[in-house]
Design a protein around this motif. Structure first.
Motif, mmCIF file in Angstrom:
data_model
loop_
_atom_site.group_PDB
_atom_site.id
_atom_site.type_symbol
_atom_site.label_atom_id
_atom_site.label_comp_id
_atom_site.label_asym_id
_atom_site.label_seq_id
_atom_site.Cartn_x
_atom_site.Cartn_y
_atom_site.Cartn_z
ATOM 1 N N ARG A 177 -26.838 -12.050 -1.830
ATOM 2 C CA ARG A 177 -27.088 -10.759 -1.353
ATOM 3 C C ARG A 177 -26.676 -11.001 0.318
ATOM 4 N NH1 ARG A 177 -29.463 -6.753 -3.982
ATOM 5 N NH2 ARG A 177 -29.779 -7.291 -6.175
ATOM 6 N N THR A 178 -25.669 -11.884 0.572
ATOM 7 C CA THR A 178 -25.358 -12.162 1.997
ATOM 8 C C THR A 178 -23.774 -12.047 2.300
ATOM 9 O OG1 THR A 178 -26.925 -13.937 1.892
ATOM 10 C CG2 THR A 178 -25.460 -14.202 3.702
ATOM 11 N N ASP A 189 -28.110 -11.117 6.172
ATOM 12 C CA ASP A 189 -29.074 -11.209 4.794
ATOM 13 C C ASP A 189 -29.026 -9.651 4.545
ATOM 14 O OD1 ASP A 189 -30.861 -11.327 2.819
ATOM 15 O OD2 ASP A 189 -32.169 -12.339 4.087
ATOM 16 N N SER A 191 -30.875 -8.411 2.340
ATOM 17 C CA SER A 191 -32.254 -8.052 1.852
ATOM 18 C C SER A 191 -33.052 -7.362 3.208
ATOM 19 C CB SER A 191 -33.065 -9.266 1.436
ATOM 20 O OG SER A 191 -32.865 -10.105 2.552
ATOM 21 N N GLU A 194 -31.777 -1.776 5.232
ATOM 22 C CA GLU A 194 -32.491 -0.689 4.401
ATOM 23 C C GLU A 194 -31.530 0.611 4.265
ATOM 24 O OE1 GLU A 194 -36.010 0.425 6.616
ATOM 25 O OE2 GLU A 194 -34.734 1.362 8.311
ATOM 26 N N VAL A 239 -27.071 -2.814 -1.214
ATOM 27 C CA VAL A 239 -28.233 -2.350 -0.399
ATOM 28 C C VAL A 239 -28.953 -1.251 -1.313
ATOM 29 C CG1 VAL A 239 -28.774 -1.107 1.729
ATOM 30 C CG2 VAL A 239 -27.303 -2.801 1.894
ATOM 31 N N GLN A 242 -31.379 -2.223 -3.982
ATOM 32 C CA GLN A 242 -32.652 -2.888 -3.259
ATOM 33 C C GLN A 242 -33.690 -1.988 -3.097
ATOM 34 O OE1 GLN A 242 -30.548 -6.541 -0.830
ATOM 35 N NE2 GLN A 242 -31.289 -4.741 0.227
#
Length: 243
Positions: A177-178, A189, A191, A194, A239, A242
């Motif tokens: 996830r990069t 990153d 993660s 948002e 994204v 997540q």
């Protein structure tokens, strides 16, 4: 040009690599060709006009026009041929010059074609302005036409800046996830992202990233990326997963 295939490479390890430049992006290529071609055309127009004025004093103005037309026709013919390098080598054989090849030749031909096209545009504007002025068809004379020709210079500069903005090289690692960016090297990153918004521009996509702020801390990193549309969709999907 297939926007999702030409400059995107899928690898078995869940990584997508891409390169966006004048060789792989039609938008970047057109902007670069217009920008560089306009600058060369402006210089060529000034030089050609001076030569025409000097030659015209001895009755050689038609010769200058014929030479310019022949040069423009040669450039367009070379651009249209399937084997530009071989024909260019044949033309320059008597001269002590090295013929570029590959990407360098492509960019040189793009610049030459851009110069011919924009030279014709600038020349047409100047000619119409001169005709209007001589025949007093407008109260302001040739001003609008010469002004429009001059306005092409800052527009060309903007096109070059925008072409540079749209260029990018990188890779998306779905497993980690990069997003990895090169030139310069950066790692993002996903993660800590948002929200993502995507704006298509030609055959590219501008991805705007909204970073989370854990404990109110500012997270460093690029806020906008220029990537192929397929990569932009993958980033948005990661994204979204997540949330």
């Amino acid at each position: 040009m297939d926007e999702d295939a030409v400059d995107v490479t899928e690898t078995p390890d869940e990584t997508t690599q891409w390169r966006r430049d004048a060789s792989t992006s039609r938008t970047v290529r057109l902007l670069w060709t217009f920008g560089v071609g306009t600058f060369f055309a402006a210089i060529g127009t000034v030089v050609s006009w001076r030569l025409y004025r000097v030659a015209g004093e001895v009755g050689g103005g038609a010769v200058v026009i014929a030479l310019i037309a022949a040069l423009a026709a040669t450039v367009l013919a070379l651009a249209a041929t399937d084997d530009t390098e071989r024909h260019l080598e044949r033309l320059t054989r008597p001269l002590p010059v090295d013929v570029p090849s590959g990407t360098k030749l492509d960019r040189a031909m793009d610049a030459a074609v851009g110069a011919v096209v924009m030279g014709a545009v600038i020349g047409a504007l100047m000619a119409v302005g001169r005709y209007v002025s001589q025949n007093e068809l407008l109260a302001v004379g040739a001003g609008p036409f010469t002004g429009l020709a001059a306005l092409l210079i800052p527009i060309a500069l903007f096109a070059l800046v925008f072409a540079s903005f749209l260029q990018s090289v990188g890779a998306l690692d779905r497993e980690d996830r990069t997003v990895y960016l090169y030139e310069p090297d950066q790692a993002i990153d996903l993660s800590v992202i948002e929200d993502v918004s995507i704006r298509p521009i030609g055959d590219s996509a501008v991805v705007t990233l909204s970073y989370a702020q854990p404990d109110g801390q500012y997270v460093q990193g690029p806020r906008r990326l220029v990537v192929p549309p397929a990569v932009a969709r993958d980033i948005a999907a990661i994204v979204d997963s997540q949330r």
